[in-house]
Structure formats: C-alpha cells, structure tokens
Design a protein around this motif. Structure first.
Motif, PDB file in Angstrom:
ATOM      1  N   ASN A 511     -44.903 -25.029 -30.564  1.00  0.00           N
ATOM      2  CA  ASN A 511     -44.588 -26.410 -30.186  1.00  0.00           C
ATOM      3  C   ASN A 511     -44.939 -26.692 -28.723  1.00  0.00           C
ATOM      4  OD1 ASN A 511     -43.608 -26.547 -32.756  1.00  0.00           O
ATOM      5  ND2 ASN A 511     -41.495 -27.054 -32.189  1.00  0.00           N
ATOM      6  N   LYS A 512     -46.136 -26.274 -28.316  1.00  0.00           N
ATOM      7  CA  LYS A 512     -46.539 -26.488 -26.929  1.00  0.00           C
ATOM      8  C   LYS A 512     -46.693 -27.974 -26.635  1.00  0.00           C
ATOM      9  CE  LYS A 512     -49.989 -25.218 -23.461  1.00  0.00           C
ATOM     10  NZ  LYS A 512     -51.237 -24.464 -23.172  1.00  0.00           N
ATOM     11  N   ARG A 513     -46.226 -28.380 -25.476  1.00  0.00           N
ATOM     12  CA  ARG A 513     -46.372 -29.745 -25.011  1.00  0.00           C
ATOM     13  C   ARG A 513     -47.813 -29.995 -24.576  1.00  0.00           C
ATOM     14  NH1 ARG A 513     -44.540 -31.243 -20.065  1.00  0.00           N
ATOM     15  NH2 ARG A 513     -42.899 -29.710 -19.786  1.00  0.00           N
ATOM     16  N   TYR A 514     -48.329 -31.185 -24.880  1.00  0.00           N
ATOM     17  CA  TYR A 514     -49.671 -31.561 -24.450  1.00  0.00           C
ATOM     18  C   TYR A 514     -49.644 -32.488 -23.237  1.00  0.00           C
ATOM     19  CZ  TYR A 514     -51.307 -29.494 -28.786  1.00  0.00           C
ATOM     20  OH  TYR A 514     -51.589 -28.602 -29.804  1.00  0.00           O
ATOM     21  N   THR A 515     -48.470 -32.814 -22.762  1.00  0.00           N
ATOM     22  CA  THR A 515     -48.331 -33.696 -21.600  1.00  0.00           C
ATOM     23  C   THR A 515     -47.776 -32.902 -20.413  1.00  0.00           C
ATOM     24  OG1 THR A 515     -46.125 -34.333 -22.376  1.00  0.00           O
ATOM     25  CG2 THR A 515     -47.962 -35.756 -23.004  1.00  0.00           C
ATOM     26  N   THR A 516     -47.986 -33.437 -19.217  1.00  0.00           N
ATOM     27  CA  THR A 516     -47.558 -32.754 -18.003  1.00  0.00           C
ATOM     28  C   THR A 516     -46.078 -33.000 -17.709  1.00  0.00           C
ATOM     29  OG1 THR A 516     -48.017 -34.628 -16.556  1.00  0.00           O
ATOM     30  CG2 THR A 516     -49.867 -33.133 -17.034  1.00  0.00           C
ATOM     31  N   ASP A 517     -45.551 -32.252 -16.762  1.00  0.00           N
ATOM     32  CA  ASP A 517     -44.179 -32.494 -16.301  1.00  0.00           C
ATOM     33  C   ASP A 517     -44.067 -33.883 -15.676  1.00  0.00           C
ATOM     34  OD1 ASP A 517     -43.621 -29.948 -17.141  1.00  0.00           O
ATOM     35  OD2 ASP A 517     -43.412 -29.086 -15.137  1.00  0.00           O
ATOM     36  N   GLY A 518     -45.119 -34.294 -14.953  1.00  0.00           N
ATOM     37  CA  GLY A 518     -45.103 -35.630 -14.358  1.00  0.00           C
ATOM     38  C   GLY A 518     -44.989 -36.709 -15.410  1.00  0.00           C
ATOM     39  N   PHE A 519     -45.660 -36.516 -16.519  1.00  0.00           N
ATOM     40  CA  PHE A 519     -45.564 -37.451 -17.642  1.00  0.00           C
ATOM     41  C   PHE A 519     -44.129 -37.518 -18.156  1.00  0.00           C
ATOM     42  CE2 PHE A 519     -45.317 -38.288 -22.124  1.00  0.00           C
ATOM     43  CZ  PHE A 519     -46.221 -39.300 -22.367  1.00  0.00           C
ATOM     44  N   GLN A 520     -43.531 -36.346 -18.388  1.00  0.00           N
ATOM     45  CA  GLN A 520     -42.175 -36.308 -18.930  1.00  0.00           C
ATOM     46  C   GLN A 520     -41.186 -37.020 -18.016  1.00  0.00           C
ATOM     47  OE1 GLN A 520     -41.143 -35.141 -21.968  1.00  0.00           O
ATOM     48  NE2 GLN A 520     -43.322 -34.862 -22.434  1.00  0.00           N
ATOM     49  N   LEU A 521     -41.291 -36.781 -16.722  1.00  0.00           N
ATOM     50  CA  LEU A 521     -40.379 -37.431 -15.783  1.00  0.00           C
ATOM     51  C   LEU A 521     -40.594 -38.938 -15.776  1.00  0.00           C
ATOM     52  CD1 LEU A 521     -40.609 -34.902 -12.812  1.00  0.00           C
ATOM     53  CD2 LEU A 521     -38.795 -35.062 -14.527  1.00  0.00           C
ATOM     54  N   ALA A 522     -41.853 -39.367 -15.910  1.00  0.00           N
ATOM     55  CA  ALA A 522     -42.153 -40.798 -15.906  1.00  0.00           C
ATOM     56  C   ALA A 522     -41.496 -41.526 -17.065  1.00  0.00           C
ATOM     57  CB  ALA A 522     -43.660 -41.016 -15.929  1.00  0.00           C
ATOM     58  N   THR A 523     -41.412 -40.866 -18.241  1.00  0.00           N
ATOM     59  CA  THR A 523     -40.823 -41.545 -19.398  1.00  0.00           C
ATOM     60  C   THR A 523     -39.336 -41.829 -19.214  1.00  0.00           C
ATOM     61  OG1 THR A 523     -40.401 -39.457 -20.573  1.00  0.00           O
ATOM     62  CG2 THR A 523     -42.510 -40.558 -20.984  1.00  0.00           C
TER      63      THR A 523
END
Length: 646
Positions: A511-523
C-alpha cells in the motif's frame, strides 16, 4: 418589391412581438452581472441565464408532475412579483464563518389545465441562483405526491463536464450502495450517459465563457434528495429522483408533501472564473436552522485507528494507544470505530471513556445506521433506525460521556432515508450528541439546518486509499477536484493526511503512497470538515519529522474565510483559508510535470511565513520565506506533490 419588403417588415414585427410576449419576467443579481429570464411558450415554463452578457444556460424547462395534477405542460402565466432579501449570519462549520447575503427575488405564478396553481420562487445573488417550487392546494386536496420533476439545464455545445456517477443501488460492500463514493472524469464530453445518472454537485466548464456548478439544498424529511441525469438531448440535463431499488426497494421514489408545500432549492453558481465556485455560500444562504441547539457544540481534530489498523484494532489496549496519541497531538477527539460493542463492550467502554477524559480527550463512537437497508454486519446494529431503541441508546451514550456519533451505511436518497437522517440528528440534539454521517448522501445545507451536524463523507475518501491501488494512483487527481466540486457545497469528512509512507499498520511492505508528504499536509487545509479524523498514527510520533507533527498539531478544522487562489479541476488546486488571524495556503499538483506558479497572496504581502514544500526528489522540508511586498510568490509544486504556507 415594396410590398414584399413591407410584408417582411410586418412579419418581423409580428415574430418579435410573439418572442417578446413569450418572456414573462426577468431579474438580475445585485451587481447586475447575472441575469435570469422566464418564458411562457407553448404551455411550458422555461428559463435562461446569462452572465456578463453571455448566455450560460439556454432555454431550459421548469415544472413537475404530481399524482393529482401535471405542472409540466398546459401552463398559463398568471403574474410575477419582485422583492429583495438580505441577512447576516454566522456559522463556524462552513467555509466562511460570517456571511452577508443579499439577493433580488422573483416569484412567478402559473396555472395549469386543471386550474391549479404553482409558483416558482427565485433568489438571484451575485454569481448564484436558487429556486424552488410551491404547490398550492388543489381544491379539497391538501396533500400530494411529487412523482417527477422536469427541471432542466440546457448547456452551450462547447461545454465539458466534471461529474461523478451515481452508484448502482444495493451493490458494493454488503449491498450498501449508493453512497456518493464514485470517482470523476474531468473535461468529459457533454451528454455522456451514466447508468444511474450523476450525483450533485455537478461542475460544467462552458468553454471560454466560464463555469457552472449545479446542486441542491434545503433537503429534509419532507422531501427526497435528487440527482442529475442526461436526456435524449445531448446538451440538456434534468433533475432526477431516487432509483426504486434504493433502500432495498422500500419507500417511494417521489416526495409526499402537505399543501401548500415547497420543494428543496435548486442552486446554480456561475462565474467567468473558478473563484465564485470555490467561494460560494449559496447552499447555506437560503436555509434556516430547524431547531435550537441543546448546548454549545464543539468541533476539532480526531485520531482514528481503523483507517490503517483496521478491525483488529477495536480493542481496549489499541484504543488506549490512540487516546494517548490524541492527547500528545492536542486533538480533541478519538473515533472508536465499528465492532467496539463486541470487542470492548459497553461496561469496559465506560472505563475507556473515563481514561480518555483523564487525557483531556473526548470520545466519538461508530454506529451502523440500521439493518434493513443493507447487509453490513458490523455492530452496533439496529440502534439508530428505531426511535425507541435510538433514544434508549442515546440516553446511555449521554450518561457515559460520549460526545458524538459516526453513523454509517445509509440506503440512498429516498424520502424514507431523509427522514432517518433527520430523526437521528434531532434525537441526538436532545442528548447533546454531534453527528457525522459516513457511507452517506451529500449534505444539503445541513450545517445550518441542524446545529449538531458535524459533517459527511459522501466522497471517495481515505478508506479507499487503503483498499485500492487504483484509488491510490488517482489520489492527486481526485484531490484537485474536491475543492471545486464536492467540498465547495458541504463539509467533507475525508479522514486523510497520512504521514505513513505505506498505508499499513507496519508502515512497510505494501500500500505504498504515490503522493508526497507535502501533498498529504496540504489536504489538511484543502479538505474542510468541522471534525476531521486524520490518519496520523502512533508510529508517526517517531517516524515523522518534527515540523510535520507541529503542523498537524496546529492546523485547525474551523475556518473564518476561504479564498480561491489558483487551479484547474483535475490538474492542480491552490486555496487559502483563514482561521482567526492566521492564513493557511495549500496546493496540490496532479499532473506529471512540475507546476510553476506565481501566486497572488495579498493577505500575506511582505510577511514572513513558514513554507512546507517538496524538492525534485520528493523530499519534504520546511523553511521561512518572505512574501513579496506586492503579495506575489513564485513556487513550484512537484508532480503528485503539495505545499503549505502557514
């Protein structure tokens, strides 16, 4: 020759006279940019809409059909009346806490072949139109069933669509569909058919002329919810009522109403840019609270074990760990999900709640909505669908100190199900409980209508990131759509912002994430809901960098202002939100290429701010930057990446 010219002149005058006669009323927005015209032609009521002098919706049908009489044809215009409406209101649960609403109003009255009357009430504010029908008593008939609505929206041929299809009833997990959890296609061809229509809200791009967002608001127990469907005309979409198969086939597809009776509001938001789409408050402007709050309700952030630790985490020990996590993060809540009734039990739950209180954490509990509309086996079951059982359960919940419920697995959009939503909310208010709906329909003005309402899922949300590789791959694409469509009309309990690189309890292997940590924080900023269950895990306290944890401690879930900055649905999205005196600006990029932008941030002009962003290798860091005195800031957003300014 002269006679021919005279004849043509007379014919032209006659035809234009007929055309003029066909238009029976018109009204404009307070700023004069948005104009609505009403027509009476061949026994039908029609309307069109223009913005800045450009036709955005061509002549479109109005009307409905009841079991007593037909209000879709043989209509005769009676009269019209204009007025104005204005109000100021506050609501901390929506995108803007203080709203000033002003609209010009128009009521147009028609009579049909049976000499029964129907009125259509319009409110036209800057960039928005809301309208609804009022059916008058029909002789000795003081009740009726609205069977069909022919309200339509006829678009220009160059229009493209951003739509999410209705799910097939009684399909999916344990026959729990429809639950507004389908994906979207961006810039799809006008008139593309879906087997069961499309959910509200629905976004349309009218070429170079602008954007249109369609939805509805003000739906309560007195009506069914509706959706959008295609017609035999490629450019005409129409309001459609629920599918008979919903709710396991139980309940009418229409709406039983008392006369005189009003339908919910149909809403149209129009702009030459996406700014009015993001910033609209029309779903909340035209509705009023349905009851007084029994207490002051509070909202905030929550931990949530189930999203990655799943069913096996529903035990006393693991929930204690997530209470500790909430305490360390300064979060107000923990959500204890399905199966707590079996794996923890009511007696031990009392002790667990007391432990949470000792950590200054309040408890939210999960419930199955009912057992009749689907086959979902998780408990507690059959506690929310019966008034007697529900009140017994809610009294117990209040007595042990539970602060709210997340109620899951609803059966569709029939009036029967709308009654269940409202009954749960109303009873919960009596016991001081806030309510979040999951596996549910779109909220339609409920943040204002129900003071203890605290959000709905109604989106392809974070749990599908755990279960589906395809959804993980499309995470960035959908994230750039939600601020413009689903989340702009109502609170969206998404339950995301993962700091784990792998969406598993172990944070490795699959279940690897395809988005960055910056993306996750932005949401955490892009997605708005008064109570948000974030995907921060106990291992994040040691695995995640301090600046990420600090941000997740700081980010609010209540906003005083929301401003569109830049973006295009399906490509990238940048939004600014203000909480009290602090601005948060967040953006994500769904495209394969780096997005290079010059942002206009007048609210941050000349200020030093913290800037979280990804580098070309996908590594996320934080630094202090200063926004230019002109309010401009050049940034780059990496592919599947994101940034936050705070």
């Amino acid at each position: 020759m002269f006679k021919i010219l005279s004849y043509l002149s007379i014919l032209f005058f006659f035809l234009t006279g007929i055309s003029g006669f066909a238009q029976v009323a018109e009204i404009s927005s307070p700023d004069g940019k948005l104009k609505l015209n009403i027509f009476s032609e061949n026994g039908k009521a029609l309307y069109n809409v223009s913005f800045l002098g450009k036709v955005m919706l061509e002549k479109s049908p109005l009307g409905l059909i009841t079991n007593e009489s037909d209000f879709s044809k043989n209509l005769k215009f009676i009269d019209s009346k204009k007025d104005k409406v204005s109000k100021n209101y506050t609501n901390e649960k929506i995108k803007k806490s203080q709203v000033s609403y002003a609209a010009n109003t128009l009521t147009v009255n028609f009579t049909n072949a049976d000499n029964f009357n129907i009125g259509i009430e319009f409110q036209v504010s800057d960039n928005n139109i809301a309208f609804r029908y009022e059916i008058q008593p029909m002789k000795d008939r003081l009740s009726a069933v609205v069977q069909l609505e022919i309200t339509g929206y006829r678009f220009q041929s160059q229009t493209t669509t951003f739509l999410s299809p209705m799910m097939k009833p009684m399909m999916g997990f344990a026959r729990t569909a429809p639950s507004y959890e389908s994906g979207y296609k961006a810039d799809a061809e006008l008139g593309t058919k879906a087997d069961y229509g499309y959910v509200f809200p629905s976004l349309f791009h009218v070429g170079n002329d602008g954007w249109i967002l369609l939805s509805e608001t003000g739906v309560n127990s007195l009506y069914c919810a509706s959706h959008l469907d295609t017609t035999s005309e490629k450019n005409l979409y129409q309001v459609a009522y629920p599918n008979m198969a919903e709710n396991n086939g139980f309940g009418s597809t229409g709406a039983a109403i008392s006369l005189p009776g009003k339908t919910p509001w149909r809403t149209i938001t129009i702009g030459d840019s996406l700014k009015p789409i993001i910033e609209t408050t029309i779903p909340f402007d035209v509705v009023e609270p349905m009851y007084e709050p029994s207490q002051k309700y509070t909202f905030g952030k929550s931990t949530w074990s189930w999203i990655l630790w799943q069913d096996n985490s529903m035990n006393y020990e693991d929930q204690s760990l997530f209470i500790d996590l909430a305490s360390k993060l300064g979060y107000e809540y923990i959500l204890i999900d399905a199966l707590w009734d079996k794996n923890i039990g009511k007696e031990r739950m009392k002790d667990l709640i007391q432990y949470a209180k000792s950590k200054n954490v309040e408890v939210l509990l999960w419930y199955n909505s009912n057992g009749a509309a689907n086959d979902a086996p998780m408990g507690p079951r059959n506690k929310m669908s019966s008034s007697i059982e529900r009140k017994k359960e809610m009294k117990w919940l209040k007595d042990i100190g539970v602060k709210g419920l997340k109620v899951d697995f609803f059966g569709g959009d029939k009036q029967e199900t709308m009654r269940l939503y409202e009954d749960i909310l109303s009873d919960a208010n009596d016991f001081g409980l806030k309510i979040i709906f999951h596996g549910a329909t779109l909220p339609r003005g409920w943040e204002v209508m129900y003071p203890n309402y605290a959000g709905s899922e109604a989106v392809l949300a974070s749990e599908m990131l755990y279960f589906s590789e395809d959804v993980r791959k499309q995470e960035a694409f959908f994230a750039t759509l939600h601020p413009f469509i689903r989340n702009t009309v109502g609170s969206m309990e998404f339950g995301g912002t993962f700091l784990n690189k792998y969406l598993t309890k172990s944070n490795k292997d699959k279940n690897k994430r395809y988005t960055t940590d910056g993306f996750q924080l932005a949401t955490a900023v892009l997605f708005q809901n008064p109570v948000q269950m974030f995907g921060v895990m106990p291992n994040s306290l040691s695995d995640a960098p301090k600046f990420q944890l600090d941000f997740m401690k700081e980010v609010p879930t209540l906003w005083d202002e929301t401003v569109f900055i830049d973006g295009y649905p399906g490509k990238y999205s940048v939004i600014a939100r203000r909480h009290q005196n602090q601005w948060f600006v967040a953006g994500v990029n769904a495209e394969n290429a780096v997005q290079k932008l010059t942002l206009k941030l007048p609210m941050l002009a000349g200020k030093s701010v913290r800037f979280i962003n990804d580098d070309s290798e996908g590594e996320t860091s934080e630094k202090i930057i200063t926004v230019g005195k002109n309010g401009e800031l050049k940034i780059e957003i990496q592919s599947k990446g994101g940034f936050v300014i705070h």
